[in-house]
Design an enzyme around this catalytic site. Structure first.
Site, short mmCIF file in Angstrom:
data_model
loop_
_atom_site.label_atom_id
_atom_site.label_comp_id
_atom_site.label_asym_id
_atom_site.label_seq_id
_atom_site.Cartn_x
_atom_site.Cartn_y
_atom_site.Cartn_z
N ARG A 23 0.80 -1.23 0.00
CA ARG A 23 0.00 0.00 0.00
C ARG A 23 0.83 1.28 0.00
NH1 ARG A 23 -4.49 -1.71 -2.14
NH2 ARG A 23 -5.52 -3.29 -0.89
N GLN A 32 2.27 1.66 -3.42
CA GLN A 32 1.16 2.00 -4.32
C GLN A 32 0.81 3.48 -4.24
OE1 GLN A 32 -2.32 -0.42 -3.57
NE2 GLN A 32 -3.67 0.84 -4.81
N LYS A 51 1.79 -4.00 -7.19
CA LYS A 51 0.88 -5.11 -7.50
C LYS A 51 1.56 -6.25 -8.24
CE LYS A 51 -2.96 -2.87 -6.23
NZ LYS A 51 -3.99 -3.37 -5.34
N THR A 109 0.66 -12.53 -7.23
CA THR A 109 -0.80 -12.61 -7.16
C THR A 109 -1.13 -14.08 -7.07
OG1 THR A 109 -1.02 -10.61 -8.50
CG2 THR A 109 -2.95 -12.05 -8.38
O1 LIG Z 1 -8.08 3.35 -5.93
C1 LIG Z 1 -6.88 3.14 -6.20
O2 LIG Z 1 -6.09 4.05 -6.39
C2 LIG Z 1 -6.36 1.78 -6.29
C3 LIG Z 1 -7.02 0.72 -5.85
C4 LIG Z 1 -6.39 -0.59 -5.98
O3 LIG Z 1 -5.78 -1.12 -5.04
C5 LIG Z 1 -6.38 -1.19 -7.32
C6 LIG Z 1 -6.73 -2.62 -7.41
O4 LIG Z 1 -5.90 -3.51 -7.27
C7 LIG Z 1 -8.12 -2.92 -7.83
C8 LIG Z 1 -8.92 -3.75 -6.89
O5 LIG Z 1 -8.41 -4.75 -6.35
O6 LIG Z 1 -10.12 -3.48 -6.70
CA LIG Z 2 -6.53 -5.83 -6.97
MG LIG Z 3 0.62 -9.70 -10.60
#
Ligand SMILES: O=C(O)/C=C/C(=O)CC(=O)CC(=O)O
Ligand SMILES: [Ca+2]
Ligand SMILES: [Mg+2]
Length: 421
Positions: A238, A241, A254, A258
């Site tokens: 996070r 991100q 990400k 996964t």
């Molecule tokens: O809103 C954002 O900036 C990002 C959200 C996420 O974490 C993206 C994602 O992986 C989509 C999800 O799992 O719903």
């Molecule tokens: Ca996701």
């Molecule tokens: Mg991946």
């Protein structure tokens, strides 16, 4: 429908389910396609010659490959025929397999003895963002409390292109990643191990069939391209991100890994669990609009088991049916510009949160960005994941006297590796 293999009434893999997977054993390390039944696996490689219907008679080789891509490529009529054939072969009233002791001996493997592999060679992996509750929660925390949903969100299924290379099978450990994060607003970023490691409860579907570049799929036959579903954990860093995602969306936060569950539950097996689609307002554009139901009642659960503990704590109970956009709409939107998809492509739903606070599908939401730590059964608290935590995701549909289950998607978070520069 009675099966000659015995299993408990509410197991994940009764004869009504018949999910596909790829497995090997210590004695036979070459991956084979199988179907889960009770606590056994029916090895399709061994019984490929028994697929004698018009769709599969000349295509038995698809069951003798090491991935499901070719079978996924055959399309819905072949998938239907395969399901009917396997149900017949496992039926108590059909002697062909049941009474052939030699074939039976070769055709069944205990799940306990199996090593599971990715079900398909995943050419491309896309992740959507289709839970309205998740998108609202994250929007509030990352952006604007009062305008949490971005203006595009209810017009199209937002998504990003992920990394197929880092999709791993359940059971694969994940190391805490390194990256850049912004610790003090306005100061330069720092580099080091991620401090805010998270999971994301998702489901994902495997694409079947394909389309040519330049030829979008239409909403009326999109269901013919949705082979089946797995449970997915989209591990998310996070803090990385938050710093990196502007303006192109998630990137290295990400591609840490996964995880997906090994058994692909077919859309055909999910038909009895179809429920109303999530109400959509504004009405979607005609290319996205469908009135037939394509939403599924799938109970989902996330457990955390701390390092050296055997006591799991269930921290989330959610349901696939909370998703705003359907899998058909996701797929059709993906191809609307002419993008070609291929058998074995993986499409993540996005984190599946409900509106209740114990149904949020990530720690980011459950601990509300770390402001409300949650207490585990062993007394320890979590804002985000700690090294050694194991995340176990499960899912099942409740039928009339039986369940259709997905098994588990499991992964352990290991400490960051020591990097040398
Ligand atoms: O809103 C954002 O900036 C990002 C959200 C996420 O974490 C993206 C994602 O992986 C989509 C999800 O799992 O719903
Ligand atoms: Ca996701
Ligand atoms: Mg991946």
């Amino acid at each position: 429908m009675k099966c000659f293999i015995k299993y408990p009434k509410y197991c994940d893999f009764p004869i009504e389910n018949l999910p596909y997977g790829v497995f090997s054993t210590v004695n036979d390390p070459v991956p084979k396609i199988g179907v889960a039944i009770g606590d056994q696996i029916l090895n399709l490689n061994v019984i490929a010659h028994l697929f004698q219907g018009p769709q599969l008679r000349d295509k038995q080789h698809v069951f003798q490959e090491g991935t499901l891509n070719s079978f996924m490529g055959l399309g819905l009529p072949a998938w239907k025929e395969a399901r009917e054939t396997i149900q017949k072969l496992l039926s108590e009233n059909v002697p062909l397999l049941k009474d052939d002791a030699v074939l039976r001996e070769r055709a069944f493997v205990s799940q306990e003895d199996a090593i599971m592999h990715l079900p398909a060679k995943i050419g491309d992996y896309t992740d959507f963002y289709s839970s309205i509750h998740h998108a609202t929660n994250v929007g509030m925390m990352f952006r604007d409390k009062n305008n949490a949903l971005t203006p595009n969100w209810k017009y199209l299924p937002v998504g990003y292109h992920g990394r197929a290379s880092s999709v791993v099978i359940s059971g694969t450990p994940i190391h805490r990643p390194h990256g850049q994060t912004l610790v003090i607003e306005g100061a330069p970023p720092v580099f080091g191990p991620c401090k805010l490691m998270d999971f994301e409860l998702e489901m994902a579907f495997f694409v079947g069939g394909s389309n040519n570049l330049g030829e979008p799929l239409s909403i009326t036959d999109a269901h013919e391209h949705i082979f089946g579903f797995v449970i997915m954990n989209d591990w998310s860093a996070r803090d990385i991100q938050k710093w990196e995602y502007i303006p192109l969306g998630p990137f290295t936060a990400k591609n840490v890994g996964t995880s997906i569950s090994p058994w692909v539950v077919t859309t055909l097996a999910l038909e009895p669990f179809i429920v109303d689609n999530y109400p959509q307002d504004p009405e979607p554009f005609p290319y996205l609009k469908h009135d037939d139901k394509f939403n599924f009642d799938i109970n989902l659960q996330v457990d955390i088991t701390p390092k050296d503990s055997i006591i799991p704590t269930t921290i989330c109970r959610s349901n696939f049916k909370y998703l705003y956009w359907t899998a058909k709409q996701q797929l059709v939107h993906h191809t609307i510009t002419g993008c070609n998809v291929n058998p074995g492509d993986l499409m993540g739903s996005g984190t599946i949160s409900g509106d209740a606070s114990d149904s949020f599908g990530s720690l980011l939401e459950l601990s509300w960005k770390g402001t409300k730590p949650i207490t585990l059964n062993d007394g320890t608290k979590r804002k985000f994941l700690q090294d050694g935590d194991t995340i176990t995701m499960k899912g099942f549909c409740e039928g009339n006297g039986y369940n259709v289950g997905f098994g588990e998607c499991v992964g352990k978070l290991l400490p960051a590796k020591i990097l040398q520069f």
